[in-house]
Design a protein around this motif. Structure first.
Motif, mmCIF file in Angstrom:
data_model
loop_
_atom_site.group_PDB
_atom_site.id
_atom_site.type_symbol
_atom_site.label_atom_id
_atom_site.label_comp_id
_atom_site.label_asym_id
_atom_site.label_seq_id
_atom_site.Cartn_x
_atom_site.Cartn_y
_atom_site.Cartn_z
ATOM 1 N N PRO A 19 0.841 -1.166 -0.087
ATOM 2 C CA PRO A 19 -0.049 0.171 -0.032
ATOM 3 C C PRO A 19 0.978 1.337 0.054
ATOM 4 N N VAL A 21 0.769 3.902 1.724
ATOM 5 C CA VAL A 21 1.159 4.354 3.169
ATOM 6 C C VAL A 21 2.353 3.679 3.818
ATOM 7 N N SER A 271 6.022 -5.258 6.874
ATOM 8 C CA SER A 271 4.900 -5.878 7.612
ATOM 9 C C SER A 271 5.268 -6.922 8.465
ATOM 10 N N THR A 320 -1.461 0.462 11.704
ATOM 11 C CA THR A 320 -1.421 0.935 10.314
ATOM 12 C C THR A 320 -1.368 -0.236 9.428
ATOM 13 N N ASP A 321 -0.292 -0.966 9.722
ATOM 14 C CA ASP A 321 -0.190 -2.204 8.833
ATOM 15 C C ASP A 321 -1.300 -3.107 8.850
ATOM 16 N N SER A 324 -3.939 -1.640 6.664
ATOM 17 C CA SER A 324 -3.788 -1.552 5.272
ATOM 18 C C SER A 324 -3.964 -2.839 4.583
#
Length: 329
Positions: A19, A21, A271, A320-321, A324
């Motif tokens: 992603p 981000v 990740s 956030t990971d 996403s």
């Protein structure tokens, strides 16, 4: 399906699912931190201070290269800091107390770190133990060996070869040590290796889907073993940089570097679930950690709050990971 044909597909898929981000997030976070701390301290936004930040993160940044490789395969290494400390003690004590040739002593220290990487890799691949448990155990083993071998004593009067990377040169008015430059070179090399070589693509493939990767004919256990041994190599290099920066062999070094390295990797957009991430993002993550600690220190914030804020940053990055990943499904 041939191995050569399947591997690029696994790699391409991991890149396409990455992603925005995860790519831009670390850079945006770094810019925001720089802007914030520059408004809080007149000393922050200076060439000298930024060179100091880079010098402060060179050890953790180098450890984080190895940690990135492991996390890309959906593993984790809690032993990295203690293994790094052991490597530093081995090389310094062999050179000072045993009178071994300094270059051979450095090699022995690096090999000691690689040996721990080999043990971690064998336990993960052959006995199928979880990386978290394996490296938690070897972390304590490395700490005990370091204390016993050093007698819990700091080793001084090091030969010049072990302090070389601590020497500085002037670049554009900034004093950079050779260790910082070497760390950046290592990142560039690993960025190329992960992106443009078959072993690098195999690392992404194993982290993305180990079973599918195995069915294409790739020896996933060999890939994992290579990853852990290579990580040990970087821990060994980091031990030399740590010795060069401090000028001593410190048996108490490395006690927080494992969490700092994991923080750098996570903040850099890799990740924790494996298969996604960019090694240069880890460098940004390490710099972010350095910027926060440097900026908070200039603001007079107590070290305990610095640790607290770092923990919050890790949780935000992992959240956030996770978000996403859900959004990509």
């Amino acid at each position: 399906m041939s191995t050569a044909a399947a591997t690029p597909k696994a790699d391409t898929g991991s890149k396409m699912k990455l992603p925005p981000v995860a790519t831009l997030g670390p850079l945006i976070a770094l810019l925001i931190a720089v802007v914030f701390f520059s408004t809080q301290s007149d000393r922050f936004l200076s060439v000298q201070n930024f060179s100091l930040i880079l010098q402060q993160v060179m050890v953790v940044g180098t450890i984080a290269i190895g940690q990135t490789l492991i996390i890309l395969t959906a593993g984790i290494d809690l032993s990295c800091g203690m293994v790094m400390s052991l490597g530093g003690i081995v090389m310094t004590k062999l050179a000072v107390a045993s009178g071994m040739n300094e270059y051979l002593a450095i090699l022995c220290g690096i090999l000691a770190c690689m040996a721990f990487g080999l043990v971690n890799g064998l336990l993960v691949t052959r006995i199928k133990l979880p990386p978290f448990i394996v490296t938690l155990g070897t972390m304590n083993i490395a700490f005990a060996i370091t204390q016993l071998y050093s007698g819990a004593q700091t080793i001084t009067d090091l030969p010049p070869a072990m302090t070389f990377f601590g020497n500085t040169i002037s670049l554009g008015g900034a004093a950079l040590n050779y260790g910082t430059i070497f760390m950046i070179v290592l990142y560039i090399f690993m960025w190329w290796g992960l992106r443009d070589t078959q072993p690098g693509r195999h690392v992404y493939a194993v982290g993305n889907n180990p079973e599918a990767t195995r069915l294409t004919g790739i020896a996933t256990d060999k890939v994992l073993l290579m990853v852990y041994v290579t990580a040990g190599l970087f821990y060994g290099i980091a031990s030399l940089l740590s010795v060069a920066r401090t000028g001593v062999g410190d048996p108490n070094a490395g006690q927080t570097e494992n969490l700092d390295a994991i923080t750098a990797v996570v903040l850099g957009g890799t990740s924790l679930f494996g298969g996604r991430g960019i090694i240069l993002g880890t460098l940004l993550g390490a710099v972010i950690v350095g910027v926060f600690r440097n900026g908070l220190t200039l603001m007079g914030v107590a070290s305990v709050y610095q640790v607290l804020i770092t923990g919050v940053l890790v949780i935000l990055a992992v959240a956030t990971d996770q978000l996403s990943r859900k959004g990509a499904r």
